[in-house]
Structure formats: structure tokens, C-alpha cells
Scaffold this motif. Structure first.
Motif, mmCIF file in Angstrom:
data_model
loop_
_atom_site.group_PDB
_atom_site.id
_atom_site.type_symbol
_atom_site.label_atom_id
_atom_site.label_comp_id
_atom_site.label_asym_id
_atom_site.label_seq_id
_atom_site.Cartn_x
_atom_site.Cartn_y
_atom_site.Cartn_z
ATOM 1 N N ASP A 154 0.835 -1.212 0.000
ATOM 2 C CA ASP A 154 0.000 0.000 0.000
ATOM 3 C C ASP A 154 0.863 1.252 0.000
ATOM 4 O O ASP A 154 0.554 2.242 -0.663
ATOM 5 C CB ASP A 154 -0.929 0.001 1.213
ATOM 6 C CG ASP A 154 -2.023 -1.042 1.103
ATOM 7 O OD1 ASP A 154 -2.384 -1.406 -0.033
ATOM 8 O OD2 ASP A 154 -2.535 -1.490 2.158
ATOM 9 N N ALA A 155 1.954 1.205 0.769
ATOM 10 C CA ALA A 155 2.864 2.354 0.809
ATOM 11 C C ALA A 155 3.500 2.580 -0.559
ATOM 12 O O ALA A 155 3.700 3.724 -0.985
ATOM 13 C CB ALA A 155 3.941 2.131 1.863
ATOM 14 N N GLY A 156 3.797 1.495 -1.266
ATOM 15 C CA GLY A 156 4.362 1.609 -2.612
ATOM 16 C C GLY A 156 3.381 2.225 -3.590
ATOM 17 O O GLY A 156 3.757 3.034 -4.438
ATOM 18 N N ILE A 157 2.117 1.837 -3.480
ATOM 19 C CA ILE A 157 1.077 2.408 -4.350
ATOM 20 C C ILE A 157 0.914 3.896 -4.061
ATOM 21 O O ILE A 157 0.829 4.721 -4.983
ATOM 22 C CB ILE A 157 -0.251 1.661 -4.170
ATOM 23 C CG1 ILE A 157 -0.121 0.233 -4.690
ATOM 24 C CG2 ILE A 157 -1.389 2.386 -4.874
ATOM 25 C CD1 ILE A 157 -1.287 -0.658 -4.359
ATOM 26 N N LYS A 158 0.893 4.231 -2.786
ATOM 27 C CA LYS A 158 0.750 5.644 -2.394
ATOM 28 C C LYS A 158 1.943 6.455 -2.903
ATOM 29 O O LYS A 158 1.783 7.565 -3.403
ATOM 30 C CB LYS A 158 0.636 5.743 -0.873
ATOM 31 C CG LYS A 158 0.367 7.118 -0.372
ATOM 32 C CD LYS A 158 0.176 7.129 1.127
ATOM 33 C CE LYS A 158 -0.051 8.540 1.623
ATOM 34 N NZ LYS A 158 -0.176 8.590 3.079
ATOM 35 N N TYR A 159 3.133 5.890 -2.789
ATOM 36 C CA TYR A 159 4.347 6.562 -3.265
ATOM 37 C C TYR A 159 4.281 6.773 -4.777
ATOM 38 O O TYR A 159 4.559 7.861 -5.276
ATOM 39 C CB TYR A 159 5.574 5.735 -2.887
ATOM 40 C CG TYR A 159 6.844 6.188 -3.546
ATOM 41 C CD1 TYR A 159 7.469 7.373 -3.170
ATOM 42 C CD2 TYR A 159 7.427 5.447 -4.571
ATOM 43 C CE1 TYR A 159 8.637 7.793 -3.780
ATOM 44 C CE2 TYR A 159 8.580 5.858 -5.191
ATOM 45 C CZ TYR A 159 9.184 7.033 -4.783
ATOM 46 O OH TYR A 159 10.331 7.446 -5.407
ATOM 47 N N ARG A 160 3.916 5.734 -5.529
ATOM 48 C CA ARG A 160 3.823 5.845 -6.990
ATOM 49 C C ARG A 160 2.753 6.852 -7.402
ATOM 50 O O ARG A 160 2.935 7.617 -8.350
ATOM 51 C CB ARG A 160 3.508 4.486 -7.624
ATOM 52 C CG ARG A 160 4.641 3.528 -7.623
ATOM 53 C CD ARG A 160 5.640 3.907 -8.666
ATOM 54 N NE ARG A 160 6.808 3.038 -8.554
ATOM 55 C CZ ARG A 160 7.809 3.062 -9.372
ATOM 56 N NH1 ARG A 160 7.827 3.899 -10.377
ATOM 57 N NH2 ARG A 160 8.831 2.269 -9.198
ATOM 58 N N THR A 161 1.615 6.855 -6.692
ATOM 59 C CA THR A 161 0.536 7.785 -7.004
ATOM 60 C C THR A 161 0.987 9.229 -6.795
ATOM 61 O O THR A 161 0.776 10.092 -7.649
ATOM 62 C CB THR A 161 -0.706 7.490 -6.145
ATOM 63 O OG1 THR A 161 -1.107 6.142 -6.354
ATOM 64 C CG2 THR A 161 -1.852 8.410 -6.486
ATOM 65 N N SER A 162 1.609 9.495 -5.651
ATOM 66 C CA SER A 162 2.044 10.866 -5.371
ATOM 67 C C SER A 162 3.151 11.298 -6.331
ATOM 68 O O SER A 162 3.189 12.448 -6.770
ATOM 69 C CB SER A 162 2.505 11.008 -3.925
ATOM 70 O OG SER A 162 3.647 10.230 -3.680
#
Length: 181
Positions: A154-162
Motif C-alpha cells: 500500500d505504501a508503494g502504491i501511495k508513493y507511486r501515485t504521489s
């Protein structure tokens, strides 16, 4: 030759005159309109955003597309890393679905070498220049013998999104500010 009656010709010319006279106040500044005779329309039409020269931009991001792109990139990276390893590591069943990419190592003696080669996928990435934090984009699950599962966090998805959002905003700003607006 096409023939119009005199009445139709008069109606056509009246319609043309009206379409020229009504928007005419938009062509002149307010000071010039004040000096014109009273029978001339002085009320200017309100122009829409498209006629004023403005525009509106909507940025939309789809997390599923980002996840899909990350899985494809990871799958290609796994294929390249295992192929370029010395000695070459034999694998089968490289596939991705949902948030997981999995690969089966065919030779159990090469499993540790494969984990070592693929460790770069699970290494944390720097989340920000000034925050000093890091984010682990993918985790490794090797609970089944010979099967390596890499899952996007989830942290990776949030990082990629931002990151994608920041890049999109920078691109738009660069293109708009190129014209000095």
C-alpha cells in the motif's frame, strides 16, 4: 439561376444586419460605445470561457493503471535479472495478477541465488529529498518452496501515485509557464 422573392431577400438582409449589429458592441471599448447614438445597442455580450481564450484542465489518475504498470515493469525486471544472472537462473511461470508477480525457480539449488539477484526489487526507495524516509514498494513471500511472490505494498502504491501526480503537475506547469502565464 436561383430565384428569391423580394420579401425573402429583405428578410435575409434583415437577419444578416441583426447578426452583425447585436455583437458589434463587443468590438469596441466602453468609452467608444458611450459616444455612439442611442439607437445603437451598447450592452456587450458576456463571452464564455472558450471565447475569452481561457481553458480548463482536469487531471485524473487511475491507481489500477499505476498498479498494472508497476506489475508489468516488475515482471520485465525479474525476467531481465534472472536471464542476466551469472550463472543463468532457470525459471518458469512468470506471471502477474492483482498486486502480485510470481515466478517459480525450477532448480531448488538456485533459489538462494535467485533471491539474491531479485533483492533489488524489495529494496526501499527514497520517499523524499527532505524527509529522509524510505518506502518499500514490494515485499517478497517465499513461503512455498521454489515459488517467489512479489507483492506491491500500500505504501508503494501511495508513493507511486504521489510521484505520478507531482510529475503531471510539473509537466502542465512547464507547458503553461512556457508562454509566460
Amino acid at each position: 439561376m436561383l430565384y428569391f422573392s423580394r420579401f425573402k431577400m429583405i428578410l435575409i438582409w434583415v437577419a444578416v444586419a441583426i447578426t452583425v449589429i447585436l455583437p458589434a458592441p463587443n468590438l469596441f471599448p466602453a468609452s467608444t460605445l458611450a459616444q455612439l447614438p442611442s439607437w445603437v445597442p451598447k450592452r456587450q455580450m458576456t463571452l464564455g470561457l472558450d471565447l475569452q481564450g481561457g481553458s480548463q484542465l482536469l487531471l485524473q489518475m487511475n491507481q489500477n493503471d499505476l498498479i498494472k504498470d508497476r506489475l508489468e515493469t516488475s515482471r520485465d525486471e525479474i525476467r531481465t535479472l534472472l536471464r542476466d544472472a551469472n550463472p543463468k537462473i532457470n525459471y518458469t511461470g512468470l506471471s502477474g495478477s492483482g498486486r502480485t508477480v510470481q515466478v517459480r525457480i525450477t532448480d531448488p539449488s538456485q533459489l538462494d541465488a535467485a533471491k539474491k539477484v531479485l533483492k533489488s526489487l524489495t529494496d526501499p526507495v527514497a520517499a523524499g529529498l527532505f524527509t529522509g524516509g524510505s518506502v518499500q514498494e514490494m515485499t517478497l513471500d517465499d513461503s512455498e518452496p521454489g515459488l517467489l511472490k512479489f507483492t506491491v505494498t500500500d505504501a508503494g502504491i501511495k508513493y507511486r501515485t504521489s510521484t505520478a501526480l507531482t510529475q503531471s503537475i510539473e509537466v502542465v506547469e512547464r507547458r503553461v509557464n512556457e508562454l509566460g502565464t
